[in-house]
Design a protein around this motif. Structure first.
Motif, short mmCIF file in Angstrom:
data_model
loop_
_atom_site.label_atom_id
_atom_site.label_comp_id
_atom_site.label_asym_id
_atom_site.label_seq_id
_atom_site.Cartn_x
_atom_site.Cartn_y
_atom_site.Cartn_z
N ASP A 1 0.83 -1.21 0.00
CA ASP A 1 0.00 0.00 0.00
C ASP A 1 0.86 1.26 0.00
O ASP A 1 0.51 2.25 -0.65
N THR A 2 1.97 1.25 0.70
CA THR A 2 2.87 2.40 0.70
C THR A 2 3.47 2.60 -0.69
O THR A 2 3.51 3.73 -1.21
N ALA A 3 3.90 1.52 -1.31
CA ALA A 3 4.45 1.62 -2.67
C ALA A 3 3.37 2.09 -3.64
O ALA A 3 3.64 2.90 -4.54
N ARG A 4 2.15 1.62 -3.45
CA ARG A 4 1.03 2.02 -4.29
C ARG A 4 0.77 3.52 -4.18
O ARG A 4 0.46 4.19 -5.16
N ARG A 5 0.92 4.08 -2.98
CA ARG A 5 0.74 5.53 -2.79
C ARG A 5 1.79 6.30 -3.59
O ARG A 5 1.50 7.35 -4.16
N ASP A 6 3.02 5.78 -3.64
CA ASP A 6 4.06 6.42 -4.46
C ASP A 6 3.68 6.38 -5.94
O ASP A 6 3.85 7.36 -6.66
#
Length: 97
Positions: A34-39
């Motif tokens: 999810d953090t990578a997806r936000r990027d």
């Protein structure tokens, strides 16, 4: 590493690879999917990358859109010189109407 540092590094990776998956970003930065997806969402929503299935693709900065009053050698020359000045080295697709 904060988000700004992530974003800069992702853009560097895209220059080298042209495509990177969200899962690869999560593994590379040791963060959640999810953090990578936000990027990914941030880079695509600001026009810094193109979202593709499962990740990101580098943008092409040499794309242009121009309306010329007529087709003549001066307009074509000006347009092509402008593209060359922006670093265009190879044309993959050229559309004209």
């Amino acid at each position: 590493m904060n988000q700004e540092q992530h974003l800069l590094k992702i853009k560097e990776l895209l220059k080298q690879r042209q495509h990177i998956s969200t899962r690869e970003l999560a593994t590379y930065f040791k963060v959640s999917f999810d953090t990578a997806r936000r990027d990914v969402i941030h880079l695509t929503s600001t026009g810094q990358a193109i979202r593709v299935h499962g990740g990101l693709m580098a943008t092409r900065k040499s794309s242009i859109y121009r309306i010329a009053p007529s087709e003549n050698v001066e307009n074509w020359t000006e347009m092509l010189q402008d593209m060359k000045s922006r670093g265009l080295e190879q044309v993959e697709l050229f559309l004209s109407d």
